[in-house]
Each structure stands twice: as C-alpha cells, then as structure tokens.
Design a protein around this motif. Sequence first.
Motif, PDB file in Angstrom:
ATOM      1  N   PHE A   1     -10.480 -12.896   0.193  1.00 41.03           N
ATOM      2  CA  PHE A   1     -11.053 -13.616  -0.938  1.00 41.03           C
ATOM      3  C   PHE A   1     -11.811 -12.674  -1.872  1.00 41.03           C
ATOM      4  O   PHE A   1     -11.786 -12.841  -3.095  1.00 41.03           O
ATOM      5  N   GLU A   2     -12.503 -11.697  -1.326  1.00 37.86           N
ATOM      6  CA  GLU A   2     -13.325 -10.825  -2.149  1.00 37.86           C
ATOM      7  C   GLU A   2     -12.508  -9.901  -3.052  1.00 37.86           C
ATOM      8  O   GLU A   2     -13.065  -9.224  -3.907  1.00 37.86           O
ATOM      9  N   THR A   3     -11.187  -9.855  -2.842  1.00 40.00           N
ATOM     10  CA  THR A   3     -10.339  -9.069  -3.754  1.00 40.00           C
ATOM     11  C   THR A   3     -10.015  -9.822  -5.039  1.00 40.00           C
ATOM     12  O   THR A   3      -9.477  -9.223  -5.978  1.00 40.00           O
ATOM     13  N   LEU A   4     -10.329 -11.110  -5.107  1.00 37.38           N
ATOM     14  CA  LEU A   4     -10.003 -11.899  -6.290  1.00 37.38           C
ATOM     15  C   LEU A   4     -10.992 -11.605  -7.404  1.00 37.38           C
ATOM     16  O   LEU A   4     -12.199 -11.446  -7.148  1.00 37.38           O
ATOM     17  N   PRO A   5     -10.506 -11.544  -8.676  1.00 41.53           N
ATOM     18  CA  PRO A   5     -11.420 -11.301  -9.807  1.00 41.53           C
ATOM     19  C   PRO A   5     -12.257 -12.536 -10.105  1.00 41.53           C
ATOM     20  O   PRO A   5     -11.780 -13.670 -10.045  1.00 41.53           O
ATOM     21  N   THR A   6     -13.513 -12.278 -10.424  1.00 42.00           N
ATOM     22  CA  THR A   6     -14.411 -13.379 -10.771  1.00 42.00           C
ATOM     23  C   THR A   6     -14.984 -13.248 -12.171  1.00 42.00           C
ATOM     24  O   THR A   6     -15.671 -14.158 -12.632  1.00 42.00           O
ATOM     25  N   THR A   7     -14.699 -12.118 -12.849  1.00 42.44           N
ATOM     26  CA  THR A   7     -15.187 -11.915 -14.213  1.00 42.44           C
ATOM     27  C   THR A   7     -14.043 -11.403 -15.088  1.00 42.44           C
ATOM     28  O   THR A   7     -12.998 -10.938 -14.588  1.00 42.44           O
ATOM     29  N   THR A   8     -14.260 -11.465 -16.406  1.00 45.54           N
ATOM     30  CA  THR A   8     -13.246 -10.977 -17.347  1.00 45.54           C
ATOM     31  C   THR A   8     -13.006  -9.478 -17.166  1.00 45.54           C
ATOM     32  O   THR A   8     -11.874  -8.998 -17.256  1.00 45.54           O
ATOM     33  N   ARG A   9     -14.063  -8.744 -16.896  1.00 47.95           N
ATOM     34  CA  ARG A   9     -13.919  -7.296 -16.693  1.00 47.95           C
ATOM     35  C   ARG A   9     -13.014  -7.001 -15.499  1.00 47.95           C
ATOM     36  O   ARG A   9     -12.143  -6.125 -15.560  1.00 47.95           O
ATOM     37  N   GLU A  10     -13.221  -7.728 -14.418  1.00 48.39           N
ATOM     38  CA  GLU A  10     -12.372  -7.523 -13.246  1.00 48.39           C
ATOM     39  C   GLU A  10     -10.921  -7.886 -13.553  1.00 48.39           C
ATOM     40  O   GLU A  10      -9.978  -7.242 -13.073  1.00 48.39           O
ATOM     41  N   LEU A  11     -10.723  -8.934 -14.361  1.00 49.16           N
ATOM     42  CA  LEU A  11      -9.355  -9.290 -14.766  1.00 49.16           C
ATOM     43  C   LEU A  11      -8.700  -8.158 -15.535  1.00 49.16           C
ATOM     44  O   LEU A  11      -7.546  -7.791 -15.290  1.00 49.16           O
ATOM     45  N   VAL A  12      -9.434  -7.581 -16.495  1.00 47.59           N
ATOM     46  CA  VAL A  12      -8.880  -6.497 -17.311  1.00 47.59           C
ATOM     47  C   VAL A  12      -8.547  -5.285 -16.444  1.00 47.59           C
ATOM     48  O   VAL A  12      -7.495  -4.662 -16.587  1.00 47.59           O
ATOM     49  N   GLU A  13      -9.429  -4.961 -15.517  1.00 52.05           N
ATOM     50  CA  GLU A  13      -9.185  -3.809 -14.652  1.00 52.05           C
ATOM     51  C   GLU A  13      -7.960  -4.042 -13.767  1.00 52.05           C
ATOM     52  O   GLU A  13      -7.146  -3.139 -13.575  1.00 52.05           O
ATOM     53  N   ARG A  14      -7.820  -5.252 -13.239  1.00 54.15           N
ATOM     54  CA  ARG A  14      -6.641  -5.528 -12.412  1.00 54.15           C
ATOM     55  C   ARG A  14      -5.367  -5.467 -13.243  1.00 54.15           C
ATOM     56  O   ARG A  14      -4.349  -4.912 -12.812  1.00 54.15           O
ATOM     57  N   ARG A  15      -5.414  -6.015 -14.461  1.00 49.26           N
ATOM     58  CA  ARG A  15      -4.242  -5.968 -15.327  1.00 49.26           C
ATOM     59  C   ARG A  15      -3.849  -4.520 -15.625  1.00 49.26           C
ATOM     60  O   ARG A  15      -2.670  -4.169 -15.612  1.00 49.26           O
ATOM     61  N   HIS A  16      -4.842  -3.685 -15.887  1.00 48.69           N
ATOM     62  CA  HIS A  16      -4.557  -2.284 -16.177  1.00 48.69           C
ATOM     63  C   HIS A  16      -3.906  -1.597 -14.974  1.00 48.69           C
ATOM     64  O   HIS A  16      -2.949  -0.827 -15.132  1.00 48.69           O
ATOM     65  N   ARG A  17      -4.403  -1.859 -13.780  1.00 47.56           N
ATOM     66  CA  ARG A  17      -3.811  -1.249 -12.584  1.00 47.56           C
ATOM     67  C   ARG A  17      -2.355  -1.677 -12.406  1.00 47.56           C
ATOM     68  O   ARG A  17      -1.475  -0.844 -12.138  1.00 47.56           O
ATOM     69  N   MET A  18      -2.087  -2.952 -12.592  1.00 50.20           N
ATOM     70  CA  MET A  18      -0.729  -3.455 -12.388  1.00 50.20           C
ATOM     71  C   MET A  18       0.218  -2.921 -13.467  1.00 50.20           C
ATOM     72  O   MET A  18       1.351  -2.523 -13.183  1.00 50.20           O
ATOM     73  N   GLN A  19      -0.261  -2.885 -14.714  1.00 53.24           N
ATOM     74  CA  GLN A  19       0.590  -2.372 -15.781  1.00 53.24           C
ATOM     75  C   GLN A  19       0.865  -0.881 -15.612  1.00 53.24           C
ATOM     76  O   GLN A  19       1.947  -0.399 -15.931  1.00 53.24           O
ATOM     77  N   THR A  20      -0.110  -0.145 -15.098  1.00 53.65           N
ATOM     78  CA  THR A  20       0.110   1.280 -14.844  1.00 53.65           C
ATOM     79  C   THR A  20       1.218   1.486 -13.824  1.00 53.65           C
ATOM     80  O   THR A  20       2.079   2.365 -13.976  1.00 53.65           O
ATOM     81  N   ARG A  21       1.232   0.675 -12.792  1.00 52.70           N
ATOM     82  CA  ARG A  21       2.290   0.776 -11.788  1.00 52.70           C
ATOM     83  C   ARG A  21       3.658   0.434 -12.386  1.00 52.70           C
ATOM     84  O   ARG A  21       4.647   1.116 -12.142  1.00 52.70           O
ATOM     85  N   VAL A  22       3.683  -0.636 -13.175  1.00 51.49           N
ATOM     86  CA  VAL A  22       4.956  -1.019 -13.803  1.00 51.49           C
ATOM     87  C   VAL A  22       5.443   0.073 -14.746  1.00 51.49           C
ATOM     88  O   VAL A  22       6.634   0.408 -14.789  1.00 51.49           O
ATOM     89  N   ASP A  23       4.530   0.664 -15.510  1.00 56.30           N
ATOM     90  CA  ASP A  23       4.915   1.732 -16.445  1.00 56.30           C
ATOM     91  C   ASP A  23       5.475   2.937 -15.713  1.00 56.30           C
ATOM     92  O   ASP A  23       6.409   3.592 -16.187  1.00 56.30           O
ATOM     93  N   ALA A  24       4.912   3.272 -14.574  1.00 55.75           N
ATOM     94  CA  ALA A  24       5.420   4.410 -13.809  1.00 55.75           C
ATOM     95  C   ALA A  24       6.860   4.158 -13.364  1.00 55.75           C
ATOM     96  O   ALA A  24       7.722   5.044 -13.465  1.00 55.75           O
ATOM     97  N   VAL A  25       7.137   2.951 -12.893  1.00 62.60           N
ATOM     98  CA  VAL A  25       8.506   2.622 -12.492  1.00 62.60           C
ATOM     99  C   VAL A  25       9.436   2.615 -13.702  1.00 62.60           C
ATOM    100  O   VAL A  25      10.583   3.084 -13.640  1.00 62.60           O
ATOM    101  N   ASP A  26       8.951   2.117 -14.842  1.00 64.80           N
ATOM    102  CA  ASP A  26       9.785   2.068 -16.046  1.00 64.80           C
ATOM    103  C   ASP A  26      10.124   3.470 -16.541  1.00 64.80           C
ATOM    104  O   ASP A  26      11.216   3.709 -17.057  1.00 64.80           O
ATOM    105  N   ARG A  27       9.187   4.405 -16.410  1.00 59.92           N
ATOM    106  CA  ARG A  27       9.490   5.789 -16.806  1.00 59.92           C
ATOM    107  C   ARG A  27      10.614   6.374 -15.947  1.00 59.92           C
ATOM    108  O   ARG A  27      11.516   7.055 -16.457  1.00 59.92           O
ATOM    109  N   ASP A  28      10.559   6.089 -14.657  1.00 55.05           N
ATOM    110  CA  ASP A  28      11.651   6.548 -13.793  1.00 55.05           C
ATOM    111  C   ASP A  28      12.966   5.900 -14.187  1.00 55.05           C
ATOM    112  O   ASP A  28      14.025   6.555 -14.194  1.00 55.05           O
TER     113      ASP A  28
END
Length: 800
Positions: free
Chosen positions: A529-556
């Motif tokens: 449960f504690e891994t879930l975002p509870t604020t807008t900042r946490e949402l933005v940080e999680r989105r950035h992490r996920m998009q970074t992973r997707v971008d790495a795969v897309d570059r390959d």
Amino acid sequence: MTATLHALALALSLGAAPAPSPAPQPGDALPALPASLSTRAASVEAVEAQLHAAEAGLRFVESQFTERPEPSNTDSQLKRFSEGELHSLLGDWAAASVLFYDLVSDPDFKSNPRYPEAVFYLADALYQQKNDIGARVYLRDVLALPLTPQRYKEAVSRYLAVAGRLQQFEGIDAYVDKARELSGGVLSPDIAYVHARGTFKRADLSAEEHQQRSRALFAPLAQTPGRFRVQAVYHLGVLSVQAGDLPAAIAQFQRIVATGPDAVVSTGMPEPEAQRFRELARLSLGRLLYETGRYDEALDQYSQVPRESERFPETLLEVAATYVRKQDFVQAKNATDILLLVSPDSQLAPEAQILQGHLLQKLRQYDEALETYDGVVRTFAPARDKVDALLRVNQDPVAYFDNLLARNEKSLDVSTLLPPLALKYASTQKEVANAVRMVGDLDSGRQGAGEAKAIAARILEALDARGPEAFPELQEGYTRVETVDTALTVVEQALVRAETELVEEKLTPAEREKLLVAQGVREAQRLRFETLPTTTRELVERRHRMQTRVDAVDRDAFRLGYELQSLHANAAAVRKWVEDTREDRQADPAEEREFLVQLQAEIATLRDLQSELDHTRARLATERQSTDTSLEGEAAIRTRYSAALQHEHAVLAAGEARLSGEDTRVLLRMHAVRSRTDMLRGRVAVARVALQARLEHRVQSIRAKVRAEQALLQGYEQEVSSASGDARNLVGRIAYDSFRRVRQQFYELVLKADTGTVDVAFSRTQDNAVNIQKVAKQKSEALRALDTEFKDVLSPEGED
C-alpha cells in the motif's frame, strides 16, 4: 457501544459533563495535560491536517472534473475552429487542413454560422500546400456559400490561380463577374492580374481569341500605376512577340528597363520581384534586338544583366552568339570563357564548350580547339554509355522501371538510377518530377489509408479495453480521485494507530490477542500500500519513471527499425544486381532461381519482422501516453488494506467504552475525523460515478465518429487502388522517355564534339593545303624569276 458513544457525545454537547473545576485565578498556572495525552492530541491534529489536504484534493477534482459542465458539441466545434484558425495564422497548413476538414465533414457544423469560413480556411490550407485538386473542390464549394465581399474576392483569386495551373476554367467568368460586382463594377488589381495571367496561360483558346482576351485584361493594368503594372507590360510584350509584332514588343520591354518619364514604375511591387521582371525584360529585349540585326544595342542590354542573376550564364551565351554574328570571334570566345568560369556546372556549360571549340577553330587555334572538344567527349561519352546500358538492361525497360518501383517498400525516385552527371539533366524534366511526385502521392495515399485504418482499430480497441486511459483529461480525474481515496486510507491508517495508542491498555488479554492477529494481517498489506502515490508530486514522479522506461525500450525499437530498413535496402540492391548483371555472368539458371527464392523468403521474413516491430512501437506509443494505467491494481491493494484497517478498528472498539476523562474527548475527535473520512469517501464514490458517466458519453460519441471514418476509409482505399491500377507502367514509361531524352542530349553533345574534331582536322588540312599551294606558287614564281634573271646566261647564244 455505538449508542453509548452517541449518548456520551450528547451529554458533552449539552454540558452534562462532570462539574468543571473552579476558574483559574490571575497568576495561577494552567493545569498541564499528561504527556501521553498531549501526544495523542497532537496525533489527532496531524490526522486532521492530512484529512484537510485530502479534502482539498477532492474539491479540486469536483471543481475541475465532475461538477464542471461538459463542453457541448458546439463548444467543441468552436474550439477546433479557433485552433485551426491559429494554425493558419502560424502557417502550419497541414495541421490547419486536418482541423478544418474535421469541421467541414461534420454534418452538425453545416448549420453553424462559421461554416463558410471553415470551408475557406480548408481550401486555403490546401492551396498553400499546392494541393490544387483538393483546393479547387473546396474553393468551388465556398464560392457557393454566403461570404463577406473580402472573403469572396480572396476565394476567387485563389480559384483563378488554381484553374490556371490545372487548365480547368469552367465557371470562372461567373465568379469574376460577381467579384467585379462586389468591387463596384471594377475588379481589384490583384484579382484582375490573376485573371489575366490565367487567361494568358490558357491552352484551350485559338491564337486570335487568346491575343484578344489577354490584351483586353492586361491593358488596363498596364495603364494603371500599381504593383501589377510591370507584369502587365511584360505580358503585353510577350503577346506582341507571339503575334510577330517585334517593334511593338521592343517598345513594351523598353518601357520596363527605361529610366525616363516613359518608364514603368513598379509601385508597391517587392524589389526582388521588380528586379526579376527587369532582368526578363532586358533579356527579351536583347533577343529581339539581335533578331532585328541591332547587335550593338542587344549587347548593351545584355551587359546590364547583373552578375548575381540566375540568368547571367544564359546572357553570356547569347552575348557570345551576338559577337559571332558580328564576326568578332575574340570577344565571343571571351564571353564563353567567362561563362565557364562563373558557372562551370551550368547546363549551358557544354554548349558553351562546343561554341568555344568552334571559335578557337575560327581563330585557327587548332590544338586548343581539339582539347576543348576532347573535354566534352571525355565528360559526356561515359555518361551516355551508362544511360545506354540502363536502357538496354531489359527487353522491356518500361516494365523494368515499373517493377523496380513496385518491389520497393518505400517510394523510389527513379532518377537515382542515373549516373550523377545525367541526374542533373533528368531532374529538370517536369515529366519525371511530376511522375515521381505522383508515385509519392499514391504511395502516401496508400500508406495514409493503411495508417488511418490501424489508428481507427487502435482507437476502438482503446475505447473497449482501456476506458479512461483513452481520454487524458478523464484519466487525470480518475487518477486524482484514486489519489484522494489513497490519502483517505492513509488517514484511516493514522486513526487506527492513534486509536491503538489510546485504547490498547484498556483491552483484555483475549482482545489483545485478536489485535495482534489483526495487526499482522494489516502489516502484510502495508508494504504494498505504501508504494501508492498520495500526492500530485508522487504522481508526477511515478509517471516520469514509467515514461523513462518506455522511452528506453522505444529507442531500442527505433534502432532495430533502422537495421531492418538497411536489410531491406541490401535485399533490393542484391536483387537489382542479379537482374542487371544477368547477361554478364555465366551462372546456372537453376542456381539463380534457387538464390532468388531464398532471397524472397528473406524479404518476407523482413516484412514480418517490420510488421511486428511496427505493432510493438504502436503499443509503446500507447503505453507512453497512458503511464497511469495501474488504477485497478491500486484499487485492489487499497481495498485489501482498508479492510484490514477496518478489522483492526473493530477489534479496538471493544476497549473504547472503558475510556474516561480526557481520553474520551480525544476519542470523540477521532470519531469526528472518521465520520468526515466516511463522508469524503461518499463524495469520492459520487465523483467516480460522474467520471464514468462522462466516459461512457465520450466513448459512444467517438466510437460513432470512428466507425463513420472507417466507412470513408474503405472508399478511399478503393479510389487509391483504382488510381494505382490506372497508373500502372505510367511511371516506368515516363522515366524511360526521360532517360532516353537525356541520352539523346548526351549523344548530340558528343556528336557535336566529334564533328568539331573532324572539322578541326579538315580545317587544318585545308590550311596546310593552302600553305602548300602558296609555297608551291611562291616556288614557281621564284623559279620564273630566276629563269628571267639568268635567261641570257642560260640561253644557247650565251653559251657561245
């Protein structure tokens, strides 16, 4: 127990508490709370602060997503209109055409007062992109709609320009008459000039009618000061040339280049355009003076064409021809020398070299003339031979070129098959350029239809499977609602901890045993449960992490796509080499067929890999745009953890009745917080329902639009297939004809050079023969003189 709590709360609210202590007197110290009690009160205050933050987040969701009314269809249309208008002002014609096409094709928008403006903007965007056929269709539509006088005149001006380029003039007279009526009986100069120029380019008129109508349209412009006066005078000069009236044409061109009171003033014309017409007029004037035998005046006009002009090489070649007419071969050679110096890569350079060879021959500089001719042969003979080989590569070159185009996954510019020298000459052929453009358009149309079908399928799939993820705005609303729900669960967690600190001491051993079990269950769920975002900042940080992973795969994936394209090109090159060298190789036909079968199998494998890669990249693009896609999993984690907290709270409730004094007041504050939490959960549920209703409405609307577009795409695909069938072998034929013309150009250049070499040899032989005859004559004359001088000595009498 609940009834007891309510009775206690009522008693407290009515003042039915124990008798209060006497009021403290001035100077007395306030009684201090026990340390444990003050800590518990502070914990409740912290929980209230958390609850306040969650409530603020919920209010934002309600104000921005659920309570704000959905934009109506009219509002959406006006928004797209404003966006399209902005793209038009910025010159982004492609984006503007897409937005306005969407508006114009919407049946509901036809009744909007801005519909005529939207059709005009669409036509204008297509016009600016040189899509003359599409622009003509929508310009004709907009001219039938109610427009302001200014808009109507702009539409007529563009329609006349497009009609001139397409040579389709049906109905233009009616449009021009209406524009003249809107202008008070006289056409505005810009429309008048476009109309005149379109008439000048018409090929469907007889020579007499063409002269009459063009002169009638250009004459008023030539007499009226303004930015179109110079163009009008120039066209009148050209019309005089076409009519064979050279003196009148000379007079017209002289008005453009003159500087006196009779000169044509280019008021309002941009200087580059005015300079271009002055250069055209001087060049035309020089040619006319040349034709009428006024060579010195022609040279004077040529000399005033600036060196920076793109027509300067052409002027130098005509200067050389003029000097040849004057029999001034030295000056003519000087002109060719300058041309070859300032523009050695010009298409006029070989003609200048041939002329230079003739002039050197006239000047009896035979070695230099031979070297000049040999230079032309060395340059163009190899290119001519390569083009010959290209044209003889197959018994049916037309089918060869067409099949070569059909084999390639991407549109191929057939001019790249030529050697570099020949490419310069073929690329200027309008037929090849238009043919290649047509192939590109057909290929783009086919590819665009395929991409549109894939996009439509992806949209329907997203609508069915992804729900709110297909709508970024609703997705954000859902995400914020889930964040608030998570924050409320965190509040509930803090309440349970505070309750544990308050009540745990009042529990019996058996109740404590149950509490330990409940805490173990809750702790098992806490880490996830504690891994879930509870604020807008946490949402933005999680989105950035996920998009970074997707971008790495897309570059390959992009790198792999580049490698696949390289393999495609290698396969096409190998197959072309096999076909081009078939006559030169001594290969077994059976082995060649087996090799080609294997090559075709490899090409099919590459296509499958490319299709799989394209599908993967499309999925990556979708995933990148929906990186907050774990709502269902998060809800399950949150539900399980909340259930564990509720169970723990139920166990703690057994000891709440045993509290007294200030502990009871703290407990009541906790229950007030819990009540507010439950109320906020109810508002969260209402927000979810509102978002779901909006989602269903948008899904139905977009699904209907996508299915309508799919029906249109089916028709587009049939049209593209029909056009491709009609154009079969057309590009190959055009390419073959262009290559053959290039080969003829090179053949004629080499032939002229070879002929010049023969002429040099013949001229040198003639000169030698003349010299021999002259020497023989001089010898005879010398012998006769000697005979005369020594006649007495040599006579018989002299011997005696």
